[in-house]
Design an enzyme around this catalytic site. Structure first.
Site, PDB file in Angstrom:
ATOM      1  N   ASP A  97      30.180  30.814  50.428  1.00 46.12           N
ATOM      2  CA  ASP A  97      30.032  32.069  49.710  1.00 46.12           C
ATOM      3  C   ASP A  97      30.095  31.893  48.192  1.00 46.12           C
ATOM      4  O   ASP A  97      29.335  32.507  47.447  1.00 46.12           O
ATOM      5  CB  ASP A  97      31.145  33.023  50.156  1.00 46.12           C
ATOM      6  CG  ASP A  97      30.786  34.484  49.994  1.00 46.12           C
ATOM      7  OD1 ASP A  97      29.614  34.777  49.712  1.00 46.12           O
ATOM      8  OD2 ASP A  97      31.683  35.334  50.147  1.00 46.12           O
ATOM      9  N   LYS A 180      37.775  46.389  47.902  1.00 46.62           N
ATOM     10  CA  LYS A 180      36.377  46.234  47.484  1.00 46.62           C
ATOM     11  C   LYS A 180      36.221  44.827  46.896  1.00 46.62           C
ATOM     12  O   LYS A 180      36.618  44.563  45.771  1.00 46.62           O
ATOM     13  CB  LYS A 180      36.024  47.300  46.441  1.00 46.62           C
ATOM     14  CG  LYS A 180      34.787  47.011  45.576  1.00 46.62           C
ATOM     15  CD  LYS A 180      33.495  46.903  46.376  1.00 46.62           C
ATOM     16  CE  LYS A 180      32.324  46.646  45.437  1.00 46.62           C
ATOM     17  NZ  LYS A 180      32.288  45.270  44.884  1.00 46.62           N
ATOM     18  N   PRO A 181      35.648  43.888  47.679  1.00 40.24           N
ATOM     19  CA  PRO A 181      35.422  42.544  47.145  1.00 40.24           C
ATOM     20  C   PRO A 181      34.224  42.528  46.207  1.00 40.24           C
ATOM     21  O   PRO A 181      33.445  43.488  46.133  1.00 40.24           O
ATOM     22  CB  PRO A 181      35.153  41.714  48.404  1.00 40.24           C
ATOM     23  CG  PRO A 181      34.571  42.693  49.373  1.00 40.24           C
ATOM     24  CD  PRO A 181      35.229  44.017  49.080  1.00 40.24           C
ATOM     25  N   LEU A 249      45.922  59.511  35.723  1.00 35.21           N
ATOM     26  CA  LEU A 249      47.315  59.058  35.630  1.00 35.21           C
ATOM     27  C   LEU A 249      47.711  58.159  36.796  1.00 35.21           C
ATOM     28  O   LEU A 249      48.823  58.241  37.321  1.00 35.21           O
ATOM     29  CB  LEU A 249      48.266  60.261  35.525  1.00 35.21           C
ATOM     30  CG  LEU A 249      48.063  61.171  34.316  1.00 35.21           C
ATOM     31  CD1 LEU A 249      49.037  62.328  34.343  1.00 35.21           C
ATOM     32  CD2 LEU A 249      48.212  60.388  33.017  1.00 35.21           C
ATOM     33  N   GLU A 255      44.349  42.112  35.746  1.00 38.01           N
ATOM     34  CA  GLU A 255      44.272  40.711  35.322  1.00 38.01           C
ATOM     35  C   GLU A 255      42.841  40.482  34.872  1.00 38.01           C
ATOM     36  O   GLU A 255      41.911  40.498  35.678  1.00 38.01           O
ATOM     37  CB  GLU A 255      44.651  39.769  36.470  1.00 38.01           C
ATOM     38  CG  GLU A 255      44.921  38.360  36.008  1.00 38.01           C
ATOM     39  CD  GLU A 255      43.937  37.356  36.575  1.00 38.01           C
ATOM     40  OE1 GLU A 255      43.250  36.697  35.752  1.00 38.01           O
ATOM     41  OE2 GLU A 255      43.844  37.233  37.796  1.00 38.01           O
ATOM     42  N   GLY A 460      44.833  41.807  29.788  1.00 36.14           N
ATOM     43  CA  GLY A 460      45.331  42.746  30.779  1.00 36.14           C
ATOM     44  C   GLY A 460      46.820  42.994  30.700  1.00 36.14           C
ATOM     45  O   GLY A 460      47.496  42.609  29.735  1.00 36.14           O
ATOM     46  N   GLU A 464      51.011  39.629  38.631  1.00 41.22           N
ATOM     47  CA  GLU A 464      50.812  39.322  40.045  1.00 41.22           C
ATOM     48  C   GLU A 464      51.684  38.125  40.388  1.00 41.22           C
ATOM     49  O   GLU A 464      52.018  37.315  39.519  1.00 41.22           O
ATOM     50  CB  GLU A 464      49.335  39.037  40.320  1.00 41.22           C
ATOM     51  CG  GLU A 464      48.457  40.242  39.980  1.00 41.22           C
ATOM     52  CD  GLU A 464      47.085  40.190  40.612  1.00 41.22           C
ATOM     53  OE1 GLU A 464      46.936  40.723  41.720  1.00 41.22           O
ATOM     54  OE2 GLU A 464      46.178  39.623  39.985  1.00 41.22           O
TER      55      GLU A 464
END
Length: 484
Positions: A97, A180-181, A249, A255, A460, A464
């Site tokens: 991919d 949502k990839p 809001l 990131e 950003g 994570e």
């Protein structure tokens, strides 16, 4: 399980595999050959709405959020086990991919993703509150609650890992998810959706909507049923995501882009430093927000290091990602390859010296670019200041620590940085002054689920990994009980 046995053309909504409402599809291309390998459903606004509604119903029904953290942890541990059991097939799928070398897929993408779910499975047990001492005649305590429906929007370069870094903590905290990839790389998201089902994640807790960012991504971002957005992508798109989420809001974790500086001081072990420098800019074919595309070198060793790079970089194995010896595969798509070419052409126009590389590699119709080292550019060049996102390294000299720090901090980005030095005191001193979310010393890309990462400035906000990630998917509620 193979790429063609995991519902490659359908969406997962409320535990059911379905076609897009209007039947639309998008192509998935093998970047090593430039050939279409399959198609997937292109979700529209109606599909996104159905997915969000399914996630809301699952959340409100308590089939997941109502479980204890320990019970959720058991399911996430099972997800990690399934990833390890299917490691060969998942690695093959990710390589197909994205164009990643198969060895990298095994050692980094699959391994780290399994570790992610295992780590957050353990953290799910730690969602406790605290009793607060107050002068009131009352018992005051806090508890941490899930936010609700999380929109996870992930990029093309690390589909497995960057989905896990969002879905893992979101699920551990008790949220439900609509994933949502990226347009170009949806296959591992569909594969993981199957594994979630097999592991025992209830219907509707994880939903996957493939499709374009302009349609499916925008519909998900704007949906009023979404309670939080977790996004990884370019800074330009990130600004739009932040503005749109801000209007409603909604809390956001972002990131974004990076353009990390890698500082090599005169007291560094040059042999080890060169290995880290090369890894930093060719890792994942340079398609790494935390890569090290800017090399800053003490002037006393500048010429020596350039000479070593001129000899070593052309020897890095570039080629078919399916071969175990390949280190650098193709770019993820034609548009990414053209972007790299444009930056290198700009460097030439500005009088830069191309130390090595600087051109496409013609191989099987794929999107290959030779690892490239560029010297003699001014610091205000766009090639230095902007994110190229390919296997390109710019090299600049410095004379003092202050100059090195000033150059390192001179771009709008602040995601990662690196230091090569033999002095522990210098390492800590410089690390304190670098404007970056993570600083590596005497190596690069040392990552673990326990260590948070994220950006400052245009790279950003939010973190994570680590307990910090889990906190971003919960809110604190205070309860005060009168004892009168």
């Amino acid at each position: 399980m193979t790429a063609f046995e995991i519902e490659p053309g359908r969406l997962l909504v409320g535990g059911q595999w379905r076609e897009a409402a209007d039947g639309a599809r998008i192509e998935v291309v093998d970047p090593s050959r430039g050939a279409v390998v399959t198609t997937v459903a292109a979700a529209g606004a109606a599909d996104v709405d159905a997915a969000v509604r399914a996630a809301r119903e699952a959340f409100d029904g308590g089939a997941w959020s109502g479980l204890s953290g320990r019970e959720r942890g058991r399911v996430l541990h099972r997800v990690a086990e399934l990833i390890r059991e299917r490691a060969d097939e998942i690695a093959e799928l990710e390589s197909l991919d994205v164009g990643k070398p198969i060895t990298l897929c095994h050692a980094v993408d699959v391994t780290n993703t399994a570790n992610d779910y295992e780590y957050f499975a353990a953290l799910a047990h730690s969602l406790d509150g605290a009793v607060r001492d107050t002068p009131m005649n009352a018992l005051a305590y806090t508890k941490r609650e899930p936010l609700g429906v999380v929109a996870a929007i992930t990029p093309f370069n690390f589909p497995l890992i960057l989905a896990g870094s969002k879905i893992g903590p979101a699920l551990a905290a008790g949220n439900t998810v609509v994933h949502k990839p990226a347009d170009e790389t949806p296959l591992s998201a569909l594969c993981m959706a199957r594994l979630f089902q097999e592991a025992g994640v209830p219907d509707g807790v994880v939903n996957v909507v493939t499709g374009t960012g302009l349609v499916a991504g925008e519909a998900l971002l704007r949906h009023r049923g979404v309670d939080k957005v977790a996004f990884t992508g370019s800074t330009a798109v990130g600004r739009h995501v932040a503005r749109t989420a801000g209007e409603a809001l909604k809390p956001v974790t972002m990131e974004l882009g990076g353009n990390a500086a890698h500082l090599v001081f005169e007291d560094a072990d040059l042999e080890k430093a060169v290995g880290a420098v090369i890894k930093a800019f060719v890792f994942n074919t340079g398609q790494f927000c935390m890569g090290g595309p800017r090399l800053l070198v003490a002037r006393s060793v500048y010429s020596t290091l350039l000479g070593i790079l001129a000899e070593a970089v052309p020897g890095v194995p570039v080629g078919d990602p399916r071969l175990p010896e390949t280190v650098v595969g193709p770019m993820a798509g034609e548009r990414h390859l053209k972007k790299v070419e444009e930056y290198v052409d700009l460097a030439r126009k500005e009088g830069a010296r191309i130390v090595c590389g600087g051109e496409r590699l013609d191989l099987d119709g794929g999107y290959y670019y030779k690892p490239t080292v560029i010297a003699d550019l001014s610091n205000d060049s766009r090639v230095v200041q902007e994110e190229i996102f390919g296997p390109v390294l710019t090299v600049q000299p410095f004379d003092t620590e202050d100059e090195a720090v000033a150059l390192a901090n001179s771009t709008p980005y602040g995601l990662a940085s690196g230091i090569q030095t033999g002095s522990l005191a210098r390492a800590h001193r410089i690390a304190d002054r670098l404007q970056a979310g993570i600083v590596w010393i005497n190596d690069w890309a040392m990552l673990d689920p326990a260590v948070p990462f994220g950006g400052v400035k245009d790279s950003g906000f939010g973190r994570e990994y680590g307990p910090e990630a889990l906190a971003a998917y919960t809110r604190t509620k205070s309860v005060v009980v009168s004892l009168d």
